[in-house]
Each structure stands twice: as structure tokens, then as C-alpha cells.
Write a protein that holds these residues in place. Structure first.
Motif, mmCIF file in Angstrom:
data_model
loop_
_atom_site.group_PDB
_atom_site.id
_atom_site.type_symbol
_atom_site.label_atom_id
_atom_site.label_comp_id
_atom_site.label_asym_id
_atom_site.label_seq_id
_atom_site.Cartn_x
_atom_site.Cartn_y
_atom_site.Cartn_z
ATOM 1 N N LYS A 26 37.658 49.126 50.780
ATOM 2 C CA LYS A 26 37.897 50.580 50.667
ATOM 3 C C LYS A 26 37.797 51.022 49.203
ATOM 4 C CE LYS A 26 41.069 54.383 51.715
ATOM 5 N NZ LYS A 26 40.744 55.117 50.519
ATOM 6 N N LEU A 27 38.303 50.170 48.309
ATOM 7 C CA LEU A 27 38.261 50.540 46.888
ATOM 8 C C LEU A 27 36.809 50.656 46.397
ATOM 9 C CD1 LEU A 27 40.588 49.763 44.077
ATOM 10 C CD2 LEU A 27 38.219 49.100 43.697
ATOM 11 N N ILE A 28 35.969 49.725 46.818
ATOM 12 C CA ILE A 28 34.554 49.793 46.397
ATOM 13 C C ILE A 28 33.898 51.056 47.008
ATOM 14 C CG2 ILE A 28 32.281 48.664 46.579
ATOM 15 C CD1 ILE A 28 34.081 47.164 44.650
ATOM 16 N N LEU A 56 40.894 52.259 37.103
ATOM 17 C CA LEU A 56 41.237 51.216 38.087
ATOM 18 C C LEU A 56 42.527 50.565 37.626
ATOM 19 C CD1 LEU A 56 37.714 49.543 38.567
ATOM 20 C CD2 LEU A 56 38.823 51.252 40.044
ATOM 21 N N GLU A 57 43.587 50.716 38.426
ATOM 22 C CA GLU A 57 44.896 50.228 37.984
ATOM 23 C C GLU A 57 45.346 49.036 38.815
ATOM 24 O OE1 GLU A 57 47.809 53.233 37.195
ATOM 25 O OE2 GLU A 57 49.456 51.784 37.029
ATOM 26 N N LYS A 58 45.713 47.970 38.129
ATOM 27 C CA LYS A 58 46.362 46.781 38.696
ATOM 28 C C LYS A 58 45.668 46.268 39.962
ATOM 29 C CE LYS A 58 50.964 44.986 38.175
ATOM 30 N NZ LYS A 58 52.375 45.161 38.331
ATOM 31 N N ILE A 59 44.454 45.824 39.789
ATOM 32 C CA ILE A 59 43.691 45.191 40.879
ATOM 33 C C ILE A 59 43.126 43.882 40.339
ATOM 34 C CG2 ILE A 59 43.095 47.396 42.009
ATOM 35 C CD1 ILE A 59 40.252 47.095 40.803
ATOM 36 N N PRO A 60 42.700 42.957 41.208
ATOM 37 C CA PRO A 60 42.158 41.688 40.711
ATOM 38 C C PRO A 60 40.945 41.914 39.798
ATOM 39 C CG PRO A 60 42.604 41.562 43.061
ATOM 40 C CD PRO A 60 42.787 43.001 42.675
ATOM 41 N N ALA A 61 40.841 41.082 38.755
ATOM 42 C CA ALA A 61 39.764 41.238 37.770
ATOM 43 C C ALA A 61 38.385 41.137 38.433
ATOM 44 C CB ALA A 61 39.915 40.181 36.680
ATOM 45 N N ALA A 62 38.249 40.235 39.406
ATOM 46 C CA ALA A 62 36.944 40.041 40.053
ATOM 47 C C ALA A 62 36.530 41.302 40.816
ATOM 48 C CB ALA A 62 37.002 38.844 40.995
ATOM 49 N N LEU A 63 37.507 41.962 41.432
ATOM 50 C CA LEU A 63 37.205 43.193 42.174
ATOM 51 C C LEU A 63 36.825 44.325 41.205
ATOM 52 C CD1 LEU A 63 37.134 44.806 44.841
ATOM 53 C CD2 LEU A 63 39.591 45.251 44.528
ATOM 54 N N LYS A 78 35.427 43.937 38.357
ATOM 55 C CA LYS A 78 34.069 43.616 37.872
ATOM 56 C C LYS A 78 33.034 44.110 38.888
ATOM 57 C CE LYS A 78 31.518 39.582 36.062
ATOM 58 N NZ LYS A 78 30.241 39.638 36.714
ATOM 59 N N LYS A 79 33.312 43.797 40.161
ATOM 60 C CA LYS A 79 32.390 44.206 41.223
ATOM 61 C C LYS A 79 32.281 45.741 41.267
ATOM 62 C CE LYS A 79 31.616 43.660 46.166
ATOM 63 N NZ LYS A 79 32.229 43.335 47.437
ATOM 64 N N GLY A 126 41.608 43.538 34.345
ATOM 65 C CA GLY A 126 40.743 42.525 33.748
ATOM 66 C C GLY A 126 39.762 43.053 32.722
ATOM 67 N N PRO A 127 38.953 42.110 32.174
ATOM 68 C CA PRO A 127 38.112 42.424 31.013
ATOM 69 C C PRO A 127 36.759 43.066 31.328
ATOM 70 C CG PRO A 127 37.940 40.101 31.542
ATOM 71 C CD PRO A 127 38.917 40.673 32.522
ATOM 72 N N ASP A 128 36.398 43.140 32.596
ATOM 73 C CA ASP A 128 35.030 43.576 32.906
ATOM 74 C C ASP A 128 34.902 45.056 33.255
ATOM 75 O OD1 ASP A 128 33.632 41.087 32.524
ATOM 76 O OD2 ASP A 128 34.831 40.363 34.217
ATOM 77 N N CYS A 129 35.981 45.808 33.086
ATOM 78 C CA CYS A 129 35.866 47.260 33.232
ATOM 79 C C CYS A 129 35.095 47.778 32.015
ATOM 80 C CB CYS A 129 37.255 47.898 33.274
ATOM 81 S SG CYS A 129 38.170 47.468 34.758
ATOM 82 N N ASP A 130 34.591 48.999 32.139
ATOM 83 C CA ASP A 130 33.811 49.560 31.025
ATOM 84 C C ASP A 130 34.714 50.031 29.886
ATOM 85 O OD1 ASP A 130 31.251 49.313 32.418
ATOM 86 O OD2 ASP A 130 32.152 50.755 33.805
ATOM 87 N N GLY A 131 35.988 50.165 30.172
ATOM 88 C CA GLY A 131 36.940 50.565 29.134
ATOM 89 C C GLY A 131 38.337 50.125 29.530
ATOM 90 N N GLN A 132 39.281 50.369 28.635
ATOM 91 C CA GLN A 132 40.680 50.001 28.886
ATOM 92 C C GLN A 132 41.584 51.171 28.538
ATOM 93 O OE1 GLN A 132 41.741 47.010 30.193
ATOM 94 N NE2 GLN A 132 39.602 46.303 30.303
ATOM 95 N N VAL A 133 42.672 51.296 29.272
ATOM 96 C CA VAL A 133 43.683 52.307 28.971
ATOM 97 C C VAL A 133 45.063 51.648 28.986
ATOM 98 C CG1 VAL A 133 43.757 53.078 31.408
ATOM 99 C CG2 VAL A 133 44.714 54.559 29.648
ATOM 100 N N LEU A 134 45.927 52.052 28.067
ATOM 101 C CA LEU A 134 47.324 51.626 28.089
ATOM 102 C C LEU A 134 48.201 52.846 27.821
ATOM 103 C CD1 LEU A 134 47.407 48.260 26.046
ATOM 104 C CD2 LEU A 134 47.772 48.517 28.510
ATOM 105 N N VAL A 135 49.436 52.730 28.265
ATOM 106 C CA VAL A 135 50.427 53.754 27.944
ATOM 107 C C VAL A 135 50.879 53.504 26.497
ATOM 108 C CG1 VAL A 135 52.770 54.566 28.460
ATOM 109 C CG2 VAL A 135 51.155 54.135 30.323
ATOM 110 N N TYR A 136 50.777 54.522 25.658
ATOM 111 C CA TYR A 136 51.080 54.396 24.221
ATOM 112 C C TYR A 136 52.450 53.753 23.972
ATOM 113 C CZ TYR A 136 52.584 55.966 19.613
ATOM 114 O OH TYR A 136 53.094 56.012 18.356
ATOM 115 N N HIS A 137 53.477 54.237 24.673
ATOM 116 C CA HIS A 137 54.836 53.730 24.437
ATOM 117 C C HIS A 137 54.941 52.231 24.737
ATOM 118 C CE1 HIS A 137 55.506 57.981 24.334
ATOM 119 N NE2 HIS A 137 56.767 57.809 23.986
#
Ligand code: KIV
Length: 271
Positions: free
Chosen positions: A170-172, A188-195, A197-198, A213-224
């Protein structure tokens, strides 16, 4: 000719090009003018006024209580501090799920009163018509899939989502739908890295991950969280770059000592 060099503002088109060029996208949250100024000066590509403001600014347990008026106020504060980054603001719980007209009204308020450059909303197929309506009005929309905190009472837990095949499929499908509807990016929040990537390989719009995981096109974090202000929150995905909780409580306790001992203010600090 002006002596000031022009700041090149980041747009949704810049983010698309960054994915195409395989340059990672950086996003951090901010909720106020002073923080937004520092985050922008640090060179982040996009600033998110997340509804995590409900947690880190207001002390609520979930993101559900924050209102559209409150999110608009935070967005106005952030926009005044930003020169370069793309400013994306969350539409809070209850302001877009019920019907597409209400969703468009909320998005228009966020753009017009808040001054956001784009909005973010949580969900896929379920909110298809709302996304279509907002995009058709010329408002850039960022999707948000996986662990969508506004649905926490349905999930019942903050554990990793989409570990099972049905939810992963469903996510894909939702990623592809968001692209088709004209979203410019998807968190994409808190999902397996392989998913993740896919998912990132399945669509041409950028994915921005948090705990994905590392294969997203970017990363986001909460500043605090990334500056270590939020002591009790230590999920596996979080990298802390500072320990501001200790720094600030240390500075405050030194100030208390200095005042109590009449060390502050001294002659140089007095008129
Ligand atoms: O509200 C928020 O801060 C968010 C990020 C965690 C992506 O949605």
C-alpha cells in the motif's frame, strides 16, 4: 551593481532537480523566528513547520491538539527568519481529512496568512481528493506516509510501520499515487530501509526520510531532537549533534549561582 550577492532561494523545482542530480536534500523543523534564522543560515534546503510543534513547543503527548491558527502563527514566525530554504508547513489533524473543500480552505489559509511556500499532509489514497483539490489550486503539496503521527490512536504504537507485505504494498502504491496527483515530495517516516529504497526508486519526486534509512533522496529531523534539547527521546534513527539540554541547564544554573552570590551584574555590566 549591488555588492550583496543574491541568495538563490530553494524551490520545489530545486528539490526535484536535486533528486535527478542525486544530491541529497536536507530538511529540519523550526517553529520560531530565531531558530529558523539559524537553521537557514546553516544551509538546510527546506524548513518544516511540523505539527511536532504540538510536542516540542506546547508539551502535548501527541500532535493531535495543535490548531490551524497555532500552526499559522508558528509559520509566520519562521517565514520572517528565512531567506533561502523552502518553507513547508504541516496542516494539522482535522483540517483536511473531512472533505476536499475544507482541505483547500486550510491550505489557502496556511499559504495566505502563514506565508508558507508549500504544505504537508499525512496519508495516501484516503485523502486523494483533498490532495487533488489543493494541487489544482496551485499549492505545492508534500505527502507523508509510513508512521503518520496524526493516526497514532489508530496505530496504537510508534513502532516501525509497513513491515508486513500488505502495508508495504500500500505504501508503494500511495507513493505512486502522490506522484500522479502532483505532490512535489513525500516524507517517509519510520519504515524499513529496504522499503524506503524501493519507494525512492519507484517515483521521480523526492522522498525525504525520518527513520527510513540512507536511500531516501533526503533526510528530515526534528530540530529539538538533533540539537539534544529533548532529553527523553532517543529513537534508534536519531543522531544528536549537540547536547543542548545539558548546555542550557548548566548555563541556567551558573546564572542562578552568579545572581545569588551577587557576582552578576559586576561593575562592567552596570551603567
Ligand atoms: O511534524 C513533524 O515534525 C514531521 C516530521 C517528523 C517529518 O512531520
Amino acid at each position: 551593481m549591488s555588492v550583496h550577492s543574491e541568495i538563490k532561494k530553494i524551490t520545489t523545482e530545486t528539490l526535484r532537480k536535486m533528486k535527478f542530480d542525486k544530491e541529497k536534500i536536507t530538511m529540519l523543523t523550526a517553529y520560531d523566528f530565531t531558530t529558523a534564522k539559524m537553521v537557514d543560515a546553516g544551509g538546510v534546503d527546506s524548513i518544516l513547520i511540523g505539527d511536532s510543534a504540538a510536542n516540542v513547543m506546547a508539551g502535548h503527548e501527541t500532535t493531535l491538539p495543535i490548531t490551524l491558527d497555532q500552526m499559522i502563527y508558528h509559520t509566520q514566525c519562521v517565514v520572517r527568519g528565512v531567506e533561502r530554504a523552502l518553507v513547508v508547513a504541516d496542516l494539522p489533524f482535522g483540517t483536511y481529512q473531512s472533505n476536499p473543500e475544507k482541505a483547500l480552505e486550510s491550505a489557502v489559509r496556511m499559504m495566505k496568512e502563514g506565508g508558507a511556500h508549500a504544505i504537508k499532509i499525512e496519508g495516501g489514497k484516503e485523502i486523494e481528493e483533498s490532495i487533488r483539490k489543493i494541487v489544482n489550486a496551485g499549492i505545492p503539496v508534500c505527502g507523508h506516509l509510513g508512521l503518520t503521527p496524526q493516526s497514532i490512536y489508530q496505530f496504537g504504537t510508534y513502532k516501525v510501520r509497513a513491515k508486513e507485505d500488505a502495508e508495504a504494498e500500500k505504501l508503494i502504491a500511495d507513493c505512486k499515487l502522490l506522484e500522479e496527483l502532483g505532490c512535489f515530495a513525500v516524507v517517509l517516516e519510520k519504515i524499513p530501509a529496504a522499503l524506503a529504497k524501493k519507494a525512492s526508486e519507484s517515483i521521480s519526486i523526492p522522498t525525504i526520510g525520518i527513520g527510513a534509512g540512507p536511500d531516501c533522496d533526503g533526510q528530515v529531523l526534528v530540530y529539538h531532537d538533533m540539537v539534544g534539547m529533548n532529553q527523553g527521546f532517543s529513537p534508534k534513527f536519531l543522531r544528536r549533534y549537540l547536547d543542548l539540554y545539558s548546555e542550557i541547564t548548566g548555563a541556567v544554573s551558573q546564572y542562578v549561582k552568579d545572581v545569588k552570590s551577587s557576582d552578576f551584574p559586576n561593575d562592567k555590566e552596570s551603567y
